[in-house]
Write an enzyme that holds these catalytic residues in place. Structure first.
Site, PDB file in Angstrom:
ATOM      1  N   CYS A  41     130.274  20.024  19.187  1.00 49.43           N
ATOM      2  CA  CYS A  41     130.669  21.361  18.758  1.00 49.43           C
ATOM      3  C   CYS A  41     130.760  21.450  17.234  1.00 49.43           C
ATOM      4  O   CYS A  41     131.121  20.489  16.566  1.00 49.43           O
ATOM      5  CB  CYS A  41     132.039  21.711  19.317  1.00 49.43           C
ATOM      6  SG  CYS A  41     132.112  21.583  21.096  1.00 49.43           S
TER       7      CYS A  41
ATOM      8  N   ARG B 142     124.000  19.169  14.943  1.00 49.67           N
ATOM      9  CA  ARG B 142     125.000  18.390  15.664  1.00 49.67           C
ATOM     10  C   ARG B 142     124.762  18.416  17.175  1.00 49.67           C
ATOM     11  O   ARG B 142     125.285  17.577  17.892  1.00 49.67           O
ATOM     12  CB  ARG B 142     126.395  18.942  15.377  1.00 49.67           C
ATOM     13  CG  ARG B 142     126.811  18.794  13.930  1.00 49.67           C
ATOM     14  CD  ARG B 142     128.041  19.624  13.630  1.00 49.67           C
ATOM     15  NE  ARG B 142     129.220  19.133  14.311  1.00 49.67           N
ATOM     16  CZ  ARG B 142     130.040  18.207  13.848  1.00 49.67           C
ATOM     17  NH1 ARG B 142     129.790  17.650  12.685  1.00 49.67           N
ATOM     18  NH2 ARG B 142     131.105  17.839  14.523  1.00 49.67           N
TER      19      ARG B 142
ATOM     20  N   TRP C 176     129.031  22.344  22.569  1.00 44.07           N
ATOM     21  CA  TRP C 176     128.308  21.304  23.299  1.00 44.07           C
ATOM     22  C   TRP C 176     129.157  21.019  24.525  1.00 44.07           C
ATOM     23  O   TRP C 176     130.267  20.493  24.421  1.00 44.07           O
ATOM     24  CB  TRP C 176     128.175  20.066  22.419  1.00 44.07           C
ATOM     25  CG  TRP C 176     127.275  19.007  22.937  1.00 44.07           C
ATOM     26  CD1 TRP C 176     125.912  18.976  22.885  1.00 44.07           C
ATOM     27  CD2 TRP C 176     127.674  17.782  23.563  1.00 44.07           C
ATOM     28  NE1 TRP C 176     125.441  17.813  23.436  1.00 44.07           N
ATOM     29  CE2 TRP C 176     126.497  17.066  23.862  1.00 44.07           C
ATOM     30  CE3 TRP C 176     128.894  17.210  23.894  1.00 44.07           C
ATOM     31  CZ2 TRP C 176     126.506  15.827  24.479  1.00 44.07           C
ATOM     32  CZ3 TRP C 176     128.908  15.976  24.512  1.00 44.07           C
ATOM     33  CH2 TRP C 176     127.720  15.300  24.799  1.00 44.07           C
TER      34      TRP C 176
ATOM     35  N   ASN D  72     136.907  22.020  18.590  1.00 41.00           N
ATOM     36  CA  ASN D  72     136.003  20.887  18.770  1.00 41.00           C
ATOM     37  C   ASN D  72     136.851  19.710  19.217  1.00 41.00           C
ATOM     38  O   ASN D  72     137.873  19.433  18.608  1.00 41.00           O
ATOM     39  CB  ASN D  72     135.291  20.572  17.443  1.00 41.00           C
ATOM     40  CG  ASN D  72     134.495  19.274  17.497  1.00 41.00           C
ATOM     41  OD1 ASN D  72     134.198  18.763  18.566  1.00 41.00           O
ATOM     42  ND2 ASN D  72     134.154  18.751  16.335  1.00 41.00           N
ATOM     43  N   GLY D  73     136.461  19.057  20.303  1.00 33.28           N
ATOM     44  CA  GLY D  73     137.244  17.915  20.788  1.00 33.28           C
ATOM     45  C   GLY D  73     137.528  18.077  22.265  1.00 33.28           C
ATOM     46  O   GLY D  73     136.871  18.860  22.959  1.00 33.28           O
TER      47      GLY D  73
ATOM     48  N   GLU E 295     115.126   0.157  20.143  1.00 32.12           N
ATOM     49  CA  GLU E 295     115.195   1.378  19.334  1.00 32.12           C
ATOM     50  C   GLU E 295     113.950   2.247  19.585  1.00 32.12           C
ATOM     51  O   GLU E 295     114.052   3.476  19.671  1.00 32.12           O
ATOM     52  CB  GLU E 295     115.335   0.992  17.855  1.00 32.12           C
ATOM     53  CG  GLU E 295     115.369   2.126  16.854  1.00 32.12           C
ATOM     54  CD  GLU E 295     116.475   3.144  17.085  1.00 32.12           C
ATOM     55  OE1 GLU E 295     117.389   2.907  17.882  1.00 32.12           O
ATOM     56  OE2 GLU E 295     116.396   4.220  16.458  1.00 32.12           O
TER      57      GLU E 295
ATOM     58  N   LYS F 216     114.123   6.034  20.996  1.00 35.74           N
ATOM     59  CA  LYS F 216     113.520   7.196  20.327  1.00 35.74           C
ATOM     60  C   LYS F 216     112.661   7.979  21.314  1.00 35.74           C
ATOM     61  O   LYS F 216     112.715   9.193  21.376  1.00 35.74           O
ATOM     62  CB  LYS F 216     112.636   6.771  19.137  1.00 35.74           C
ATOM     63  CG  LYS F 216     113.316   6.266  17.905  1.00 35.74           C
ATOM     64  CD  LYS F 216     114.109   7.293  17.145  1.00 35.74           C
ATOM     65  CE  LYS F 216     115.477   7.433  17.689  1.00 35.74           C
ATOM     66  NZ  LYS F 216     116.567   6.753  17.074  1.00 35.74           N
TER      67      LYS F 216
ATOM     68  N   GLU G 146     114.806   9.801  23.958  1.00 35.64           N
ATOM     69  CA  GLU G 146     115.613  10.878  23.377  1.00 35.64           C
ATOM     70  C   GLU G 146     114.814  12.159  23.167  1.00 35.64           C
ATOM     71  O   GLU G 146     115.292  13.238  23.477  1.00 35.64           O
ATOM     72  CB  GLU G 146     116.153  10.465  21.993  1.00 35.64           C
ATOM     73  CG  GLU G 146     117.371   9.580  22.015  1.00 35.64           C
ATOM     74  CD  GLU G 146     117.821   9.201  20.605  1.00 35.64           C
ATOM     75  OE1 GLU G 146     119.017   9.285  20.331  1.00 35.64           O
ATOM     76  OE2 GLU G 146     116.973   8.798  19.775  1.00 35.64           O
TER      77      GLU G 146
ATOM     78  N   HIS H 100     111.116 -11.763  35.223  1.00 36.48           N
ATOM     79  CA  HIS H 100     112.344 -11.738  36.024  1.00 36.48           C
ATOM     80  C   HIS H 100     112.622 -10.339  36.569  1.00 36.48           C
ATOM     81  O   HIS H 100     113.769  -9.992  36.818  1.00 36.48           O
ATOM     82  CB  HIS H 100     113.525 -12.232  35.190  1.00 36.48           C
ATOM     83  CG  HIS H 100     113.369 -13.651  34.750  1.00 36.48           C
ATOM     84  ND1 HIS H 100     113.369 -14.706  35.635  1.00 36.48           N
ATOM     85  CD2 HIS H 100     113.146 -14.188  33.529  1.00 36.48           C
ATOM     86  CE1 HIS H 100     113.180 -15.834  34.965  1.00 36.48           C
ATOM     87  NE2 HIS H 100     113.038 -15.544  33.683  1.00 36.48           N
TER      88      HIS H 100
ATOM     89  N   LYS I 156     124.240  15.171  17.741  1.00 40.53           N
ATOM     90  CA  LYS I 156     124.055  14.301  16.578  1.00 40.53           C
ATOM     91  C   LYS I 156     125.282  13.438  16.354  1.00 40.53           C
ATOM     92  O   LYS I 156     125.191  12.259  16.058  1.00 40.53           O
ATOM     93  CB  LYS I 156     123.777  15.167  15.353  1.00 40.53           C
ATOM     94  CG  LYS I 156     123.579  14.398  14.072  1.00 40.53           C
ATOM     95  CD  LYS I 156     122.235  13.730  14.079  1.00 40.53           C
ATOM     96  CE  LYS I 156     122.018  12.818  12.886  1.00 40.53           C
ATOM     97  NZ  LYS I 156     120.992  11.804  13.211  1.00 40.53           N
TER      98      LYS I 156
HETATM   99  C1  G6P Z   1     124.582  10.029  18.924  1.00 42.33           C
HETATM  100  C2  G6P Z   1     123.316  10.307  18.140  1.00 42.33           C
HETATM  101  C3  G6P Z   1     122.583   9.001  17.866  1.00 42.33           C
HETATM  102  C4  G6P Z   1     123.498   8.026  17.160  1.00 42.33           C
HETATM  103  C5  G6P Z   1     124.801   7.805  17.923  1.00 42.33           C
HETATM  104  C6  G6P Z   1     125.823   7.050  17.087  1.00 42.33           C
HETATM  105  O1  G6P Z   1     124.253   9.561  20.188  1.00 42.33           O
HETATM  106  O2  G6P Z   1     122.487  11.194  18.853  1.00 42.33           O
HETATM  107  O3  G6P Z   1     121.457   9.254  17.055  1.00 42.33           O
HETATM  108  O4  G6P Z   1     122.836   6.804  16.998  1.00 42.33           O
HETATM  109  O5  G6P Z   1     125.397   9.063  18.247  1.00 42.33           O
HETATM  110  O6  G6P Z   1     126.178   7.843  15.997  1.00 42.33           O
HETATM  111  P1  G6P Z   1     126.722   7.321  14.627  1.00 42.33           P
HETATM  112  O7  G6P Z   1     126.922   8.556  13.794  1.00 42.33           O
HETATM  113  O8  G6P Z   1     128.014   6.619  14.919  1.00 42.33           O
HETATM  114  O9  G6P Z   1     125.715   6.391  14.065  1.00 42.33           O
END
Ligand code: G6P
Length: 610
Positions: free
Chosen positions: A2, A27, A75, A100-101, A483, A487, A490, A506, A605
């Site tokens: 949020c 965000r 969100w 927010n929270g 990673e 990506k 996501e 395995h 985000k």
């Molecule tokens: C969310 C974001 C990711 C990020 C993760 C950790 O899931 O979408 O891109 O890696 O949070 O966030 P931070 O700000 O702690 O790196």
């Protein structure tokens, strides 16, 4: 997560609030809303499902006039994405707020409030706050006191912006566990979840501390701490440029951020190196003494930042000779752990506000770690403020939800850390000089890899119609494979798994057929021969292999095997270099699939709630 924006000004605020929401879009959110109090004390609210642009269109069709207002991107946590659940929430035309929270005791409060005659219009946890503040207002308390009394009954995390429609001279803000800043203007004040939202209107900010409640008028800001004391918080000038969160000529923020990596790495190294050496003071004045005593390292992070930690484990153990454990914060925070002697606790985070990472840090501070270090991209974040030592990554604002430049700058920061710690644990001067030279070479090597963009865009066509993908790596390239898989899932929504290549037989080998592309990260390192055998295992079963390898790797293209050549580098910096084609691959597959690259569905985000 949020986003909150609020304003009390002498000029109309609707456009300011909408622009603030647009700047908070990165965000992650699923609905948006705005409420403005007009000149005759009437509150007008508009809420929409979907994008801020839609809300903007609705406001254009039914303009909101007024100089006091709040706005929100939601969100969903409690209650599906729906207009009725979008903020601002209102109680009986008197009290209006954005949140927010998460209010953890919302069920109990809801039961009480229902029994007392309150009518609920949403499934959100937030709605109990607006009713609780309303009850205090009607009991005769001024807004600031009403918010204090109401929030005293809430457990959980919140950042709030609250208005009493009978009091057009005040906007109240509260922060406990979720970020909130105050923007300081001339004859006007603002609140927002981060500074970017307010850069078009001010560069001066007050960063609220945990437990703070603030009362804003057009000319004044008064802040009370958690203990109820009137406190002064410094006004800080933000160095972030207003256009730093703009997309420029790029089609997406993610692409812009991928291409910014050489610059971001150079900026993160800036001031941290002197000749052939790393400056440990870059981590804080006390760092040299503290580093000399460190005997073990614990790293905790989430998402992409966790992957950076996994790479660092290889470096810290092999180069600095320090035992290192790495764990995701949401697991770490809920288990008992044995704290190693003289251990350094490292958190890695782009935002510095990830709820689990922050909670893990707080636990670590209570559990006997020698010292704590945050590697973070946001200077004013909670993580930075609460850690003993800090190394800021200078990636600049990262807007795309899928983290790219934040990751590679975290890696270079972790190489700086490895070198700084290594000095006290047997790393020779010559070895340090070599590491420094390699770190300096990263930006130009990255430029060479970025030149492969067109080639990778073509390659992406072979992934578009696939449902599943496997990513393989060994050693420090295994986290890079993880990673790469992250990506892809996501932003393209293709299911992607990463495996250490040695684990193939395995289990995952059972999945291999012509519909399952297998991506391998294959630098020319000590594990190459092993990896090649693993790739043979895939080929023998009709799998489609896509191998990212440097020029020195003896591999030939043949039916079912595509080799993408990268410049030759050194083992040490390979993880930084091999990350880039993974990012580009995910990006181009997502573009071909037509997904929302910068704001993928369901993701945020900055995850400021558990
Ligand atoms: C969310 C974001 C990711 C990020 C993760 C950790 O899931 O979408 O891109 O890696 O949070 O966030 P931070 O700000 O702690 O790196």
């Amino acid at each position: 997560m949020c986003g909150i924006v609020g304003a009390i000004a002498q000029r109309p605020v609707a456009a300011i609030l909408l622009e603030g929401l647009r700047r908070l879009e990165y965000r992650g959110y699923d609905s948006a809303g705005i409420a403005v109090l007009d000149q005759v004390g009437k509150l007008n609210r508009l809420r929409t499902l979907g994008k801020v642009a839609r809300l903007r269109d609705e406001v254009a069709a039914a303009p909101l006039s007024g100089t006091l207002g709040i706005a929100h991107t939601r969100w969903a946590t409690h209650g599906e994405p729906a207009v009725r659940n979008a903020h601002p929430h209102i109680c009986r035309d008197r009290c209006v707020l954005v949140h927010n929270g998460i209010i953890e005791n919302h069920e109990e409060l809801r039961r009480e409030q229902k029994a007392a005659g309150h009518h609920f219009t949403s499934e959100t946890d937030t709605e109990v706050v607006v009713h609780a503040v309303y009850d205090e207002l009607t009991a005769g308390y001024p807004l600031i006191e009403a918010v204090r009394r109401a929030t005293a009954r809430m457990t959980g995390a919140f950042a709030l912006g609250v208005i009493d429609t009978q009091d057009p001279e005040h906007l109240v803000a509260a922060r406990q566990g979720s970020p909130l800043v105050i923007g300081v203007g001339f004859g006007e004040h603002f609140i927002a979840s981060d500074v970017f939202a307010l850069l078009p209107v001010t560069h001066r900010f007050i960063f609220l501390e945990e437990g703070d409640i603030a009362e804003l008028t057009r000319d004044t800001v008064r802040i009370w701490s958690r203990d109820g004391e009137l406190v002064k918080r410094p006004v800080k000038e933000s160095a972030v440029a207003a256009d730093s969160a703009e997309r420029g000529e790029y089609r997406h923020f993610m692409l812009k951020e991928i291409f910014e990596q050489p610059r971001a790495i150079a900026d993160t190294l800036e001031g941290r190196l002197a000749g052939n050496r790393v400056l440990p003071e870059g981590f804080g004045n006390t760092a040299p003494d503290l580093f000399a005593q460190v005997k073990a390292v614990t790293i905790v992070a989430c998402g992409t930042s966790y992957h950076a930690g996994l790479v660092a484990r290889f470096w810290l153990e092999s180069l600095a000779g320090l035992p290192c454990t790495v764990e995701v914060a949401s697991e770490y925070r809920y288990r008992r752990h044995v704290v190693p002697e003289s251990a350094l606790f490292v958190t890695i985070s782009q935002s510095g506000e990830t709820a689990d990472t922050l909670a893990a840090l707080r636990i670590a501070k209570e559990s006997g770690y020698a010292t704590t270090l945050a590697i973070c991209n946001v200077p004013e974040s909670s993580l930075v403020r609460e850690s003993d030592l800090v190394l800021l990554t200078h990636a600049g604002p990262e807007i795309g939800v899928a983290s790219t430049k934040a990751f590679t700058t975290q890696l270079i920061a972790l190489l700086l850390l490895t070198t700084a710690l290594g000095r006290y644990h047997g790393l020779s001067e010559a070895a340090e000089a070599r590491m420094v030279a390699l770190m300096r070479s990263v930006p130009s090597k990255m430029e060479q890899v970025l030149a492969l963009d067109d080639r990778i865009a073509t390659l992406a066509e072979q992934f578009v119609d696939k449902q599943h993908t496997l990513f393989l790596g060994r050693g420090e390239q295994y986290p890079i494979a993880m990673e790469g898989a992250l990506k892809l899932k996501e932003i393209s929504y293709i299911h992607a798994e990463a495996y250490p290549a040695g684990e193939l037989k395995h289990g995952p080998l059972a999945l291999i057929d012509e519909n399952m592309p297998v991506v391998a990260v294959a630098p020319n390192n000590a594990l190459l021969e092993k990896l090649k055998s693993n790739l043979e295992e895939v080929r023998a079963r009709g799998g489609q292999l896509f191998v990212f390898a440097d020029f020195a790797v003896p591999l030939t293209e043949e039916s079912g095997v595509t080799v993408i050549r990268l410049p030759e580098t050194d083992d040490l910096i390979d993880p930084l270099i091999f990350t880039i084609p993974m990012q580009l691959l995910a990006y181009h597959v997502a573009v071909l699939k037509g997904t929302d690259v910068d704001q993928p569905r369901n993701l945020a985000k900055s995850v400021t709630v558990e």
